[in-house]
Design a protein around this motif. Structure first.
Motif, short mmCIF file in Angstrom:
data_model
loop_
_atom_site.label_atom_id
_atom_site.label_comp_id
_atom_site.label_asym_id
_atom_site.label_seq_id
_atom_site.Cartn_x
_atom_site.Cartn_y
_atom_site.Cartn_z
N PRO A 173 42.23 58.70 -46.86
CA PRO A 173 42.19 59.07 -48.28
C PRO A 173 41.30 58.11 -49.05
CG PRO A 173 44.24 57.94 -47.78
CD PRO A 173 43.53 58.13 -46.46
N GLU A 174 40.76 58.58 -50.17
CA GLU A 174 39.95 57.70 -51.02
C GLU A 174 40.86 56.80 -51.85
OE1 GLU A 174 36.33 57.90 -54.33
OE2 GLU A 174 36.70 59.58 -52.96
N TRP A 175 40.48 55.55 -51.97
CA TRP A 175 41.26 54.59 -52.75
C TRP A 175 41.29 54.99 -54.21
CZ3 TRP A 175 39.82 50.38 -56.23
CH2 TRP A 175 40.88 49.47 -56.50
N LYS A 181 46.39 47.38 -50.35
CA LYS A 181 45.84 48.23 -49.30
C LYS A 181 44.70 47.52 -48.57
CE LYS A 181 48.37 51.85 -50.45
NZ LYS A 181 49.39 52.42 -49.54
N THR A 182 44.49 47.94 -47.31
CA THR A 182 43.26 47.57 -46.61
C THR A 182 42.26 48.68 -46.87
OG1 THR A 182 44.41 46.33 -44.88
CG2 THR A 182 42.20 47.15 -44.37
N VAL A 183 41.13 48.33 -47.49
CA VAL A 183 40.19 49.33 -48.01
C VAL A 183 38.84 49.19 -47.31
CG1 VAL A 183 39.08 50.26 -50.08
CG2 VAL A 183 41.32 49.16 -50.26
N LEU A 184 38.39 50.28 -46.68
CA LEU A 184 37.03 50.32 -46.17
C LEU A 184 36.09 50.61 -47.34
CD1 LEU A 184 37.11 52.46 -42.89
CD2 LEU A 184 37.14 49.97 -43.12
N ALA A 208 43.03 43.72 -57.47
CA ALA A 208 43.89 44.78 -56.94
C ALA A 208 44.72 44.33 -55.74
CB ALA A 208 43.05 46.00 -56.54
N SER A 209 44.61 43.05 -55.36
CA SER A 209 45.38 42.50 -54.24
C SER A 209 45.20 43.32 -52.97
CB SER A 209 46.87 42.43 -54.60
OG SER A 209 47.07 41.61 -55.73
N CYS A 210 43.98 43.81 -52.76
CA CYS A 210 43.66 44.57 -51.56
C CYS A 210 42.84 43.72 -50.59
CB CYS A 210 42.88 45.84 -51.92
SG CYS A 210 43.87 47.09 -52.78
N ARG A 211 42.74 44.20 -49.37
CA ARG A 211 41.94 43.53 -48.34
C ARG A 211 40.71 44.41 -48.08
NH1 ARG A 211 42.04 44.25 -42.60
NH2 ARG A 211 41.18 42.45 -41.47
N PRO A 212 39.54 44.03 -48.61
CA PRO A 212 38.35 44.86 -48.42
C PRO A 212 37.64 44.58 -47.11
CG PRO A 212 37.84 43.06 -49.89
CD PRO A 212 39.30 42.91 -49.53
N ILE A 213 37.07 45.63 -46.53
CA ILE A 213 36.20 45.53 -45.37
C ILE A 213 34.94 46.30 -45.70
CG2 ILE A 213 35.89 46.02 -42.91
CD1 ILE A 213 38.94 46.02 -42.62
N LEU A 214 33.81 45.60 -45.81
CA LEU A 214 32.56 46.26 -46.16
C LEU A 214 31.90 46.80 -44.91
CD1 LEU A 214 30.35 47.02 -48.19
CD2 LEU A 214 29.34 44.76 -47.80
N VAL A 215 31.68 48.10 -44.88
CA VAL A 215 31.01 48.76 -43.75
C VAL A 215 29.58 49.06 -44.20
CG1 VAL A 215 31.03 50.74 -42.20
CG2 VAL A 215 33.19 49.78 -43.02
N CYS A 216 28.61 48.44 -43.53
CA CYS A 216 27.22 48.57 -43.98
C CYS A 216 26.27 48.64 -42.80
CB CYS A 216 26.85 47.39 -44.89
SG CYS A 216 26.82 45.79 -44.06
N ASP A 217 25.02 48.92 -43.10
CA ASP A 217 23.96 48.94 -42.10
C ASP A 217 23.95 47.60 -41.37
OD1 ASP A 217 21.25 48.62 -40.95
OD2 ASP A 217 20.77 50.45 -42.03
N CYS A 245 42.63 53.21 -46.53
CA CYS A 245 41.86 54.13 -47.36
C CYS A 245 40.42 53.64 -47.40
CB CYS A 245 42.45 54.22 -48.77
SG CYS A 245 42.82 52.62 -49.50
N TYR A 246 39.59 54.39 -48.08
CA TYR A 246 38.17 54.02 -48.19
C TYR A 246 37.72 54.22 -49.63
CZ TYR A 246 36.36 58.69 -49.07
OH TYR A 246 36.07 59.89 -49.67
N ILE A 247 36.55 53.65 -49.94
CA ILE A 247 35.90 53.92 -51.22
C ILE A 247 34.40 53.72 -51.06
CG2 ILE A 247 36.15 51.56 -52.11
CD1 ILE A 247 36.55 52.89 -54.90
N PRO A 248 33.56 54.61 -51.60
CA PRO A 248 32.12 54.34 -51.61
C PRO A 248 31.83 53.13 -52.49
CG PRO A 248 32.59 56.67 -52.08
CD PRO A 248 33.89 55.94 -52.17
N LEU A 249 30.89 52.31 -52.07
CA LEU A 249 30.62 51.04 -52.75
C LEU A 249 30.36 51.23 -54.24
CD1 LEU A 249 30.00 47.98 -52.70
CD2 LEU A 249 27.65 48.58 -52.08
N LEU A 250 29.54 52.23 -54.61
CA LEU A 250 29.15 52.38 -56.00
C LEU A 250 30.23 53.06 -56.85
CD1 LEU A 250 26.42 51.59 -54.68
CD2 LEU A 250 25.31 53.01 -56.40
#
Length: 447
Positions: A173-175, A181-184, A208-217, A245-250
């Protein structure tokens, strides 16, 4: 059976040109052939050739909305927004509810520096088609250009289509702003966008007390290594790690109501790798002089690059300043311009092997530390210099992308950048005369 040595693209182009030639010959005997000829020319992107054909169709039948719309599109592609605007107005006199004509009319008003008027066209497109995602997205960019960020980020979310119905890029699901949350965070668009918006990723932790993971080139992982203590990096080419969950960077600014006037990390947030700094140290030689790096060309095949790349020869006034060394930081596109420099203009080359290990901008970031100033068109290099906190002058077309606004020499996105804007469309010569004057003043103040 012999196999063709031509690629499908070449074959299709040849077939298209043959069809156009046949239709052109037919029009002498059969004027009705002009309509399919106009369509074939538009499909072949022969905009200039299509214009007289479309104008002749309109001269015969003023109520021909299809030809008027195609004419507007041809003029738009040729960078003639005033004429294109008139063509779309013609369409709307015939069909006032054409969502596409309202959309394109709005785009021409933005190109003319009137995003305020464009909003009315985008609203009209949405009244005609409430789920028209391109109109919502375009309205978002107009709002952002005007500095109306809260509304703009909301509409900008429609860049992928209707947020409520588009398929998810991952099976998550989208954040929506939940905490814990752990967020891609999925990188999107170009490298410049990644550099500009990566600054928001730590807000997932701090706000937001989340754990981000940046998925990039994967080519960007080395450059972003200096940011690693604030986020976990994961290459796009590898399977996604577990996440909630995930979210687009922009899309991050939309959740934080981000106004650039209150941006995080305002001075700099990227650093050059120490090992690369050591490797390239002194590579530009001991020659005295004020070192000016030049980047002039984006990807010429990209629609967004129209009008925003300056010709290298326009920078000739800089070469006339005493003590200035011009150094090409350009890679790939536009290097052929180094072969046709104006008399008296010398531009040095970077050594071979820069960023040759598959890591984008990692060596370039180290080399930027060895110059005094970067002068760049609106490319990822502007974002790189700004994120590193290094001085750069950005050469902008008369009406640039939304992120640079419509006026002023400074930008809240980056403290180290200075913006130079065309006073007239396509007038790069006037801009570089102004730059030469400003650089001369800077050099005089340093003596």
């Amino acid at each position: 059976m012999n196999q063709s040595t031509h690629s499908p693209a070449v074959q299709n182009r040849s077939e298209s040109e043959a069809a156009i030639a046949a239709l052109q010959a037919e029009t002498a005997q059969n004027p009705a052939a002009r309509r399919p000829l106009a369509t074939a020319l538009m499909e072949a992107r022969r905009w200039q050739d299509a214009i007289p054909v479309l104008e002749s169709l309109l001269a015969e039948q003023q109520g021909d909305a299809d030809s008027a719309f195609k004419l507007g599109n041809a003029l738009r592609h040729l960078g003639r927004p005033e004429a294109a605007l008139a063509a779309y107005d013609h369409v709307l006199r015939i069909n006032p509810t054409s969502a596409e004509a309202h959309l394109n009319r709005g785009s021409m008003l933005v190109a003319l520096g009137r995003p305020d008027l464009a909003l009315g066209s985008y609203d009209a497109a949405l009244r005609a088609r409430p789920t028209y995602s391109t109109a919502r997205y375009s309205r978002g960019m107009a709002l952002l250009q005007m500095g109306r960020f809260t509304e703009g980020w909301q509409d900008y979310a429609w860049r992928f289509g209707d947020p409520d119905s588009r398929p998810a890029p991952v099976k998550l699901p989208e954040w929506q702003g939940e905490s814990g949350k752990t967020v891609l965070v999925l990188a999107e668009q170009g490298f410049g966008d990644l550099i500009q918006f990566v600054r928001f990723v730590p807000w997932l932790e701090s706000r937001a007390s989340c754990r981000p993971i940046l998925v990039c080139d994967p080519r960007m992982v080395a450059l972003l290594g200096g940011f690693r203590e604030k986020l976990i990096l994961h290459p796009l080419s590898s399977p996604h790690p577990p996440a909630d969950c995930y979210i687009p960077l922009l899309s991050l600014p939309r959740h934080f109501s981000a106004d650039p006037a209150a941006l995080p990390l305002p001075r700099s947030y990227l650093t050059a790798d120490p090992a690369r700094l050591a490797r390239w140290s002194g590579i530009l030689g001991p020659s005295p002089g004020f070192r000016v790096g030049l980047v002039w060309q984006g990807n010429p095949d990209a629609e967004i690059d129209k009008g925003r790349s300056y010709p290298l020869a326009a920078a000739a006034p800089l070469a006339g300043l005493d003590g200035v060394r011009l150094i090409a930081f350009q890679q790939r596109h536009g290097l052929e311009q180094l072969e046709t420099l104006p008399e008296g203009m010398t531009v040095e080359h970077l050594p071979d092997g820069v960023d040759a290990d598959g890591n984008a901008f990692a060596d370039t970031a180290a080399l930027l530390r060895q110059i005094d100033l970067l002068i760049t068109s609106d490319t990822a290099m502007a974002h790189l210099a700004g994120a590193l906190g290094l001085p750069a002058w950005v050469a902008l077309k008369a009406v640039p992308e939304w992120r640079w606004g419509l006026g002023g020499e400074v930008t809240p996105w980056y403290a180290s950048l200075r913006l130079f804007r065309q006073h007239r469309r396509d007038d790069w010569d006037g801009m570089f005369q102004e730059m030469a004057e400003k650089l001369g003043e800077l050099l005089a103040a340093r003596r």
